[in-house]
Design a protein around this motif. Sequence first.
Motif, mmCIF file in Angstrom:
data_model
loop_
_atom_site.group_PDB
_atom_site.id
_atom_site.type_symbol
_atom_site.label_atom_id
_atom_site.label_comp_id
_atom_site.label_asym_id
_atom_site.label_seq_id
_atom_site.Cartn_x
_atom_site.Cartn_y
_atom_site.Cartn_z
ATOM 1 N N SER A 150 -7.969 2.141 -3.643
ATOM 2 C CA SER A 150 -8.015 1.566 -2.296
ATOM 3 C C SER A 150 -6.637 1.255 -1.747
ATOM 4 O O SER A 150 -6.492 1.005 -0.557
ATOM 5 C CB SER A 150 -8.883 0.307 -2.299
ATOM 6 O OG SER A 150 -8.286 -0.690 -3.120
ATOM 7 N N ARG A 151 -5.641 1.220 -2.559
ATOM 8 C CA ARG A 151 -4.285 0.922 -2.117
ATOM 9 C C ARG A 151 -3.559 2.181 -1.624
ATOM 10 O O ARG A 151 -2.422 2.055 -1.144
ATOM 11 C CB ARG A 151 -3.471 0.280 -3.250
ATOM 12 C CG ARG A 151 -4.021 -1.047 -3.738
ATOM 13 C CD ARG A 151 -3.169 -1.577 -4.877
ATOM 14 N NE ARG A 151 -1.781 -1.785 -4.497
ATOM 15 C CZ ARG A 151 -0.792 -1.995 -5.367
ATOM 16 N NH1 ARG A 151 -1.048 -1.994 -6.677
ATOM 17 N NH2 ARG A 151 0.437 -2.168 -4.933
ATOM 18 N N GLU A 157 -3.552 5.649 0.685
ATOM 19 C CA GLU A 157 -4.134 6.398 1.811
ATOM 20 C C GLU A 157 -3.488 7.771 1.867
ATOM 21 O O GLU A 157 -2.273 7.891 1.725
ATOM 22 C CB GLU A 157 -3.886 5.637 3.111
ATOM 23 C CG GLU A 157 -4.478 6.329 4.340
ATOM 24 C CD GLU A 157 -4.185 5.547 5.608
ATOM 25 O OE1 GLU A 157 -3.312 5.991 6.389
ATOM 26 O OE2 GLU A 157 -4.796 4.463 5.812
ATOM 27 N N THR A 187 -3.935 7.415 -9.542
ATOM 28 C CA THR A 187 -5.115 6.589 -9.834
ATOM 29 C C THR A 187 -5.709 6.932 -11.191
ATOM 30 O O THR A 187 -6.159 6.028 -11.922
ATOM 31 C CB THR A 187 -6.168 6.767 -8.735
ATOM 32 O OG1 THR A 187 -6.532 8.167 -8.657
ATOM 33 C CG2 THR A 187 -5.631 6.287 -7.402
ATOM 34 N N LYS A 218 -2.451 11.649 -5.236
ATOM 35 C CA LYS A 218 -3.187 10.380 -5.383
ATOM 36 C C LYS A 218 -3.977 10.388 -6.677
ATOM 37 O O LYS A 218 -4.059 9.358 -7.371
ATOM 38 C CB LYS A 218 -4.108 10.160 -4.188
ATOM 39 C CG LYS A 218 -4.979 8.917 -4.308
ATOM 40 C CD LYS A 218 -5.875 8.751 -3.097
ATOM 41 C CE LYS A 218 -6.765 7.524 -3.251
ATOM 42 N NZ LYS A 218 -7.664 7.333 -2.081
ATOM 43 N N ARG A 253 0.844 -1.181 0.000
ATOM 44 C CA ARG A 253 0.000 0.000 0.000
ATOM 45 C C ARG A 253 0.894 1.250 0.000
ATOM 46 O O ARG A 253 2.076 1.176 0.291
ATOM 47 C CB ARG A 253 -0.921 0.013 1.210
ATOM 48 C CG ARG A 253 -1.918 -1.141 1.219
ATOM 49 C CD ARG A 253 -2.874 -1.055 2.421
ATOM 50 N NE ARG A 253 -2.185 -1.003 3.704
ATOM 51 C CZ ARG A 253 -2.163 0.081 4.471
ATOM 52 N NH1 ARG A 253 -2.772 1.192 4.095
ATOM 53 N NH2 ARG A 253 -1.511 0.041 5.626
ATOM 54 N N ASP A 280 -5.046 1.273 -8.143
ATOM 55 C CA ASP A 280 -6.306 1.104 -7.401
ATOM 56 C C ASP A 280 -6.355 2.122 -6.267
ATOM 57 O O ASP A 280 -5.446 2.163 -5.433
ATOM 58 C CB ASP A 280 -6.373 -0.313 -6.848
ATOM 59 C CG ASP A 280 -7.695 -0.612 -6.164
ATOM 60 O OD1 ASP A 280 -8.532 0.277 -6.079
ATOM 61 O OD2 ASP A 280 -7.845 -1.792 -5.692
#
Length: 553
Positions: free
Chosen positions: A491-492, A494, A483, A479, A454, A489
């Motif tokens: 979701s990977r 934060e 993405t 981010k 992550r 992804d």
Amino acid sequence: MSPRFLSFLGRLLLAVAAVSLPMTAQTDQAAPTQSSGVTAQTAPAPAANPPQAPSSYTSDETQPSRFDVFAGYSYLSPNSAVNGNKGIKNGFTVAGTYWFNKYFGGVIETGEHWGDINTFNTLTAGPTFRIPLEGITPFGLATFGINREAPAGFKSSTGFGFVGGGGFDLHAFKRLDIRLIEAEYEYAHHNFGFVGNSPISLRDNLGGAKISGGLVFKFGSLGPPPAPASASCSAQPTDVMAGEPVQITVQPSNFNPKRTLTYTYSATGGKVNGTGQTVNVDTAGLAPGSYTVTANVSDGKKATASCNATFNVKQNQPPTISCSANPTTVKPGDTAQITCQGTSPDNRPLTYKHEASAGQITPNGANASLNTQGAQPGPVTVTSTVTDDRNLSANTQTTVTVEAPPPPPPPPPQASKINQIEFPNTAKPWRVDNTAKAVLDDVALRLQREPDARLVIVGSTDPSEKRPNLSAERAVDAKFYLTNDKGIDPSRIETRSGGTGGKIAEFWIVPAGSTYQGAEPVVDENRIKPIPDHPAPKAPARRRAGAAPRRPR
């Protein structure tokens, strides 16, 4: 014949009968008790002394003869009318006997006696018997036939004759006996007719005694000759160590059971102790090898026999030992069992000793337990020694491997900073420029290579910057590029804000199983949205009087 001589002859015949009957009984009783003679003269115990001679052994040491011929001197006391009481010293007797069995036969006897007054010739035949004993044979006979008398000055006369009596034969050689005495009564009746002008016929009734002695020649045999005397020897045990006794036992056969046997011994090594049927050989000090004991047996007469027995003195052989471990590999502090098997080829008592190169060894006879407490990883050698009572020994080694302890578990994976980007644009301090995009391309490539990892993006601001939520905007815009442009992804990734590194955004890779340890707050991406690089212009807002102009976002 004189009454005195007749009395003597009668007593002699009674003596023959009296001696013969007990000796016959003794012969009959000897056969079933042959072992008694052996027991009386052998050692050490009756149970160890079997009979010396088989039941077929004869008391005469040979089978009785089939045919006998007697020839010898004979004295006749005729006691006749013609001769009166004058004895005839000149005479001989010859007899031939055929034996049907051991005791009974038929005999033909002839003889002649000549003197100054008269001459007598006899030829008779009849039954005879004998009693074969050891050393002597009593016998008796009763024969019938003719008797010729030729007195001086008269015509000879031939008439009926009878001879009966007995005697003793002394054994001298295998085929020769000596007839000690043969005492017989001889009877004959003669009629000489009318002699001269005598009106009375002259008759003579012979009733005399005859004493003979001489040699008896024996021919043939009633059966096969008896087996010769023999002996067999045995050693027990046949294999010994030096110093162990060996027992020699002699078994004699075909000896006269009435004679006492003597035993003599000789040996090629060791000392024979004893002179009986069973002796012991002392083997102390003998070198390894084969040794022979010779026994000689004698009955004191002609019967002798010898035999040999062999025994081996073995080389002292040390014991052997083999051991095994179970298990062969242990963890530190565990216990392994050592199992050993010792063997003595000479059947000697054994003792055991165990030693270990590490750990603690606890012996238990032939076996032992190895405790590896405190032993370093690697092989532990257990040396096991077996020793017999002669101090001969053997040893072997058994290996137990102590495993190395497992390595400590690796530290849990940690999040690590892999890069950062700067925001130098003062007009658009949130903007991800091309320089930053180049860095983000590398970050995207790392995430693609590590699909389980992550990414944590921490946005920071400089203390001089006053735009609210600027650090969160920098993280969210970075981010968005990853993405939207690189296909990572969401979701990977934060996003966090509140970093203090200045006008930057830091990128922390978080491997699978690890946790980001930073304390920055997580960005609420529902509230903070990415800012496009070229956002559409907004209509200017109407300002209130006295209000400060609104800062662009």
